[in-house]
Design an enzyme around this catalytic site. Structure first.
Site, PDB file in Angstrom:
ATOM      1  CB  VAL A 166      59.545  95.610  74.766  1.00  0.00           C
ATOM      2  CG1 VAL A 166      60.423  96.078  73.605  1.00  0.00           C
ATOM      3  CG2 VAL A 166      60.413  94.975  75.857  1.00  0.00           C
TER       4      VAL A 166
ATOM      5  CG  HIS B 164      63.401  99.162  70.453  1.00  0.00           C
ATOM      6  ND1 HIS B 164      64.309  99.619  71.373  1.00  0.00           N
ATOM      7  CD2 HIS B 164      63.809  99.636  69.250  1.00  0.00           C
ATOM      8  CE1 HIS B 164      65.233 100.348  70.751  1.00  0.00           C
ATOM      9  NE2 HIS B 164      64.943 100.382  69.479  1.00  0.00           N
TER      10      HIS B 164
ATOM     11  CB  SER C  27      71.868 104.794  77.549  1.00  0.00           C
ATOM     12  OG  SER C  27      71.455 103.830  76.605  1.00  0.00           O
TER      13      SER C  27
HETATM   14  P1  OAD Z   1      69.509 101.775  78.840  1.00  0.00           P
HETATM   15  O1  OAD Z   1      69.548 100.724  79.872  1.00  0.00           O
HETATM   16  O2  OAD Z   1      70.553 101.769  77.805  1.00  0.00           O
HETATM   17  O3  OAD Z   1      69.551 103.202  79.529  1.00  0.00           O
HETATM   18  C1  OAD Z   1      68.708 103.538  80.596  1.00  0.00           C
HETATM   19  C2  OAD Z   1      68.953 105.000  80.919  1.00  0.00           C
HETATM   20  O4  OAD Z   1      68.045 105.368  81.930  1.00  0.00           O
HETATM   21  C3  OAD Z   1      70.369 105.283  81.453  1.00  0.00           C
HETATM   22  O5  OAD Z   1      70.910 106.388  80.743  1.00  0.00           O
HETATM   23  C4  OAD Z   1      70.134 105.625  82.933  1.00  0.00           C
HETATM   24  O6  OAD Z   1      71.014 106.635  83.400  1.00  0.00           O
HETATM   25  C5  OAD Z   1      68.719 106.146  82.898  1.00  0.00           C
HETATM   26  N1  OAD Z   1      67.960 105.967  84.144  1.00  0.00           N
HETATM   27  C6  OAD Z   1      67.962 104.902  84.999  1.00  0.00           C
HETATM   28  N2  OAD Z   1      67.086 105.086  85.992  1.00  0.00           N
HETATM   29  C7  OAD Z   1      66.494 106.283  85.764  1.00  0.00           C
HETATM   30  C8  OAD Z   1      65.495 107.046  86.436  1.00  0.00           C
HETATM   31  N3  OAD Z   1      64.899 106.591  87.550  1.00  0.00           N
HETATM   32  N4  OAD Z   1      65.146 108.246  85.922  1.00  0.00           N
HETATM   33  C9  OAD Z   1      65.740 108.723  84.791  1.00  0.00           C
HETATM   34  N5  OAD Z   1      66.688 108.054  84.118  1.00  0.00           N
HETATM   35  C10 OAD Z   1      67.051 106.861  84.589  1.00  0.00           C
HETATM   36  O7  OAD Z   1      68.048 101.733  78.203  1.00  0.00           O
HETATM   37  P2  OAD Z   1      67.538 102.286  76.786  1.00  0.00           P
HETATM   38  O8  OAD Z   1      68.176 103.577  76.436  1.00  0.00           O
HETATM   39  O9  OAD Z   1      66.069 102.223  76.809  1.00  0.00           O
HETATM   40  O10 OAD Z   1      66.588  97.382  72.928  1.00  0.00           O
HETATM   41  O11 OAD Z   1      68.090 101.161  75.819  1.00  0.00           O
HETATM   42  C11 OAD Z   1      67.770 101.211  74.478  1.00  0.00           C
HETATM   43  C12 OAD Z   1      67.552  99.823  73.959  1.00  0.00           C
HETATM   44  O12 OAD Z   1      68.690  99.004  74.275  1.00  0.00           O
HETATM   45  C13 OAD Z   1      66.387  99.071  74.575  1.00  0.00           C
HETATM   46  O13 OAD Z   1      65.158  99.417  73.980  1.00  0.00           O
HETATM   47  C14 OAD Z   1      66.753  97.656  74.322  1.00  0.00           C
HETATM   48  C15 OAD Z   1      68.221  97.696  74.676  1.00  0.00           C
HETATM   49  O14 OAD Z   1      69.008  96.724  74.094  1.00  0.00           O
HETATM   50  C16 OAD Z   1      65.771  96.398  72.532  1.00  0.00           C
HETATM   51  O15 OAD Z   1      65.169  95.682  73.299  1.00  0.00           O
HETATM   52  C17 OAD Z   1      65.696  96.264  71.049  1.00  0.00           C
END
Ligand code: OAD
Length: 227
Positions: free
Chosen positions: A83, A99, A170
């Site tokens: 976002v 989102h 994730s």
């Molecule tokens: P997460 O915080 O759940 O996951 C982040 C992912 O990025 C993890 O799997 C990490 O291993 C990976 N990661 C971290 N640093 C990295 C890097 N430098 N290169 C590659 N990978 C890396 O975030 P999201 O999957 O985006 O919802 O979470 C989904 C939603 O959950 C978000 O959009 C938010 C949250 O609650 C809302 O705001 C509605």
């Protein structure tokens, strides 16, 4: 499709993992319609705090590599769960923010979208719509549906895609978490880039466990060399 990991190298905290936002803050208090009804001031404080972190951050090589991919492929769509607006600031234009966007607001009563002006943390008055309703961040909270147009457009695109890349997510938040499985069913080539395994690491065609800011530019360079 991107997630918070793509912005991690810009200094924006992710949600899960050791230093993730949801380790230190409560979803129930901050990111649900009920939380906003109960204590809109607390919710706004948290969003203003995040807005300020994001405003000080800059897009990183992962964001810029995705801009290059958009230039390289005529049919391209960036589906982001982020976002933070950093894709747009980097130059991406074919973006669907599933989102929402932390810098947009809409009325919690009439739904009208409003330009957002007050992000000053010292402002104590909560922002209001012309109709008198409280303005809220235009993001999707837990318990809320993704806007149906955005979801339908994502699925339309997926139906004709040849390759899907999942980067820095994730893969646990639905319905976005369904997309890797849907891509697989549609026999689309799937690639994952993440620091650690995810629920779909075993089913994607290629899983690359490195930083997005390192790998995406390398993919762009390899594609440019092959052109
Ligand atoms: P997460 O915080 O759940 O996951 C982040 C992912 O990025 C993890 O799997 C990490 O291993 C990976 N990661 C971290 N640093 C990295 C890097 N430098 N290169 C590659 N990978 C890396 O975030 P999201 O999957 O985006 O919802 O979470 C989904 C939603 O959950 C978000 O959009 C938010 C949250 O609650 C809302 O705001 C509605």
């Amino acid at each position: 499709m991107t997630g918070a990991g793509v912005s991690a190298e810009s200094g924006i905290p992710t949600f899960r993992g050791t230093d993730g936002l949801w380790k230190n803050y409560s979803v129930q208090d901050l990111a649900t319609p009920h939380a906003f009804k109960r204590d809109p001031g607390l919710v706004w404080d948290w969003y203003r705090w995040r807005q300020n972190i994001i405003l000080k951050a800059q897009p990183n090589p992962a964001h810029y590599a995705i801009v290059e991919l958009e230039r390289m492929f005529e049919r391209f769509l960036l589906l982001t769960q982020n976002v933070d607006n950093l894709h747009y600031r980097a130059g991406s234009r074919k973006v669907l923010e599933i989102h929402g966007n932390i810098f947009r607001v809409r009325c919690s009563e009439c739904g009208k979208e409003n330009p957002f002006t007050c992000i000053d943390e010292s402002i104590h008055e909560l922002p209001r719509c012309d109709c008198g309703g409280l303005l809220r961040p235009d993001v999707v909270w837990f318990g809320e549906a993704i806007p149906s147009r955005v979801w339908a457009e994502s699925l339309d695109y997926l139906n004709t895609a040849q390759v899907a890349v999942f980067c820095g997510t994730s893969g646990v938040v639905w319905p976005a978490a369904a997309i890797p499985g849907l891509a697989k069913e549609l026999r689309i080539r799937t690639i994952e880039i993440n620091l650690e395994p995810t629920p779909f690491s075993r089913t994607v065609d290629v899983s690359i466990m490195t930083r997005a800011g390192e790998t995406l530019p390398r993919i762009v360079n390899a594609l440019s060399a092959a052109e």
